[in-house]
Scaffold this active site. Sequence first.
Site, PDB file in Angstrom:
ATOM      1  N   THR A 382       0.850  -1.198   0.000  1.00 30.68           N
ATOM      2  CA  THR A 382       0.000   0.000   0.000  1.00 30.68           C
ATOM      3  C   THR A 382       0.884   1.245   0.000  1.00 30.68           C
ATOM      4  O   THR A 382       2.093   1.152   0.190  1.00 30.68           O
ATOM      5  CB  THR A 382      -0.969  -0.039   1.221  1.00 30.68           C
ATOM      6  OG1 THR A 382      -1.739  -1.214   1.146  1.00 30.68           O
ATOM      7  CG2 THR A 382      -1.856   1.162   1.341  1.00 30.68           C
ATOM      8  N   THR A 400      -3.912   1.407  -2.768  1.00 33.70           N
ATOM      9  CA  THR A 400      -3.276   0.090  -2.673  1.00 33.70           C
ATOM     10  C   THR A 400      -3.592  -0.815  -3.850  1.00 33.70           C
ATOM     11  O   THR A 400      -4.648  -0.679  -4.480  1.00 33.70           O
ATOM     12  CB  THR A 400      -3.729  -0.600  -1.363  1.00 33.70           C
ATOM     13  OG1 THR A 400      -3.002  -1.813  -1.188  1.00 33.70           O
ATOM     14  CG2 THR A 400      -5.207  -0.902  -1.352  1.00 33.70           C
ATOM     15  N   ASP A 424      -8.271  -9.535   0.731  1.00 34.07           N
ATOM     16  CA  ASP A 424      -8.712  -8.814   1.937  1.00 34.07           C
ATOM     17  C   ASP A 424     -10.107  -9.258   2.384  1.00 34.07           C
ATOM     18  O   ASP A 424     -10.561  -8.885   3.464  1.00 34.07           O
ATOM     19  CB  ASP A 424      -8.685  -7.299   1.716  1.00 34.07           C
ATOM     20  CG  ASP A 424      -7.335  -6.699   2.107  1.00 34.07           C
ATOM     21  OD1 ASP A 424      -6.539  -7.395   2.758  1.00 34.07           O
ATOM     22  OD2 ASP A 424      -7.081  -5.535   1.760  1.00 34.07           O
ATOM     23  N   SER A 454      -7.621  -2.145   6.101  1.00 31.51           N
ATOM     24  CA  SER A 454      -6.975  -1.559   7.286  1.00 31.51           C
ATOM     25  C   SER A 454      -6.466  -0.146   7.012  1.00 31.51           C
ATOM     26  O   SER A 454      -5.868   0.478   7.898  1.00 31.51           O
ATOM     27  CB  SER A 454      -5.789  -2.427   7.721  1.00 31.51           C
ATOM     28  OG  SER A 454      -6.230  -3.703   8.096  1.00 31.51           O
ATOM     29  N   GLY A 473       1.247  -0.610   4.960  1.00 33.64           N
ATOM     30  CA  GLY A 473       1.719  -1.657   5.859  1.00 33.64           C
ATOM     31  C   GLY A 473       0.666  -2.600   6.371  1.00 33.64           C
ATOM     32  O   GLY A 473       0.793  -3.126   7.471  1.00 33.64           O
TER      33      GLY A 473
HETATM   34  N1  GLY Z   1      -4.925  -4.097   1.156  1.00 34.42           N
HETATM   35  C1  GLY Z   1      -4.616  -3.639   2.449  1.00 34.42           C
HETATM   36  C2  GLY Z   1      -5.767  -2.994   3.121  1.00 34.42           C
HETATM   37  O1  GLY Z   1      -6.620  -2.421   2.449  1.00 34.42           O
HETATM   38  O2  GLY Z   1      -5.850  -3.083   4.321  1.00 34.42           O
END
Ligand code: GLY
Length: 574
Positions: A382, A400, A424, A454, A473
């Site tokens: 990301t 991301t 995810d 996240s 991260g």
């Molecule tokens: N792909 C990482 C997030 O969206 O948390």
Amino acid sequence: MKKALPLVLALLVPMSAVTPGGVGAASTPAPAGTGGAVASGDPLATAAGLAILRGGGNAVDAAVATALALAVVYPEAGNLGGGGFALVRMGGELSALDFRETAPARARPDMYLDAQGKPVENASLVGPLAAGVPGSPAGLWELQRRFGRLPWPKVVEPARRLAADGFRVGRYLHDGLGREENRKLLLRFPESARVWLPNGEPPALGSVLRQPDLAATLGRYAEHGPQGVVTGAVAAAVEKASRAHGGVLTAADLAAYKPAWRQPLTAEAFGWKLASMPLPSSGGVILGQTLGMLEKLGWEKLPRFSADRDHLLAEVFRHAFADRFLLGDPATTKATEAQLLAPAWIARRAAEIDLRHATASAQVQSWPGATAAAAVSGSTETTHLSVVDRDGNLVALTTTLNGLFGCGLWVPGAGFFLNNEMDDFATAPGRPNLFGLIQGEANAVGPGKRMLSSMSPVIAWKGEEAYALGGRGGSRIPTHTIAVLLNLLVDHDPLQAALDRPRLHHQWLPDRLEAEPDALAPETGAELERRGHTLQVSTTTAKVHAVHRLPGGRVEAASDPRGSGSGGVVDPDP
Ligand code: GLY
């Protein structure tokens, strides 16, 4: 629990290896200035944002230009083939744009399971079956349409030029492409290998990398807006590449995608007002719960760098991540933000915390698999950017592809990577995702659904003073962003120092407390172990990028010293 022990032990570094401190190595702060500031994961992208500010653009113009430049010079995470969230404060008004990917129309809850119902290895990570419908083309355009000041083509132009004229391959990109896991991923797809690993190796350090397909796509984007990307030749190229490699993504999925304006979550803590992202981000709920519990438990009164403070922070993270299990797409979530952020719920969660002993994660939530340890990958994907303009408008934007270089497929004729955001979702009951997060039924795959994220863009303000920040991260984004916020809002660190300091992370499962080297003095680590924490020294971190508007209107930017980013200001102080 027994079964998981060897894995946990293998990942542990003895506490004797931790050097004392709690302060970390200091990096040199960039000068403050007056004309606006940008912080992002790449110096060329930061420069693109600053150029837009200098050319009369506002914070949103600069943020979109920076994000598009990242799609060119930072292909591991910057994107047209992914999605993200933008939190903005324009003229004091808050808005949140959700341009998260959605599951394609042909997605099914069992699409990553075999006939026996077992997860198929890598099916939600590698190749276009792992790709959600990209949200960036429509999202970045919508953001700029609503709030930008400059003509759209002007905002796209810095990125188009970087793609057409090329840029010099730097150490970070070169080494990233050369890393074994990335090489292996990209070599699976001849199209990706041709561009990113010519002759099987990354382009030479310092060589000029041009991306004509991407330049053409950005040209269409500049001329036609998202229709130039999500319809016509580019969308057809995406569908063709997806089909060729077993994906279900179609041009119709791309054309149907819509970003969503959402009501930002707001909170007050430690004398500051805060805004964060609602679902499908879990970041805002984790932030609100964490700060709420810490304030309730008097965390700020405890001595800095003490075991008491670190214990409390770890326990609060543990409880907030346990609640994350209930979250998913706003339409199917098992608990709403209002429920999880209700003062009564936060008080109840805070009351569960034992101030002297770690509570086993298995006891924090009744999910039957909660004793299973899950591997957390070292992935820190990301990318995040923060912008403040001369008028004090702020943007925190995180975007991301999920994994580095997304699903690994570079779409020929379109010139971008497709994401692997489908991972995810909770792709199989009890299966941890790329970041070791165990997720619930609320986050099961379903056509058109947005997968839980996240990503945690945050804006905090008190009077004239304000911050915009966020990070990359995976599961560490919320915890590390919160750690930086606490350094700023509670301990009043200078901006760069707040980013430099080593940080802690706990995500409920696996049940262990990650500490960056230098985060804990040996006696603090020993005390935390006595209290029942399983410590793991970890260099896998989030990278946080932040801007700051000081009282009086001067601004500054800082980027995380752990990454390749940079912060800059327009009109720096002499
Ligand atoms: N792909 C990482 C997030 O969206 O948390």
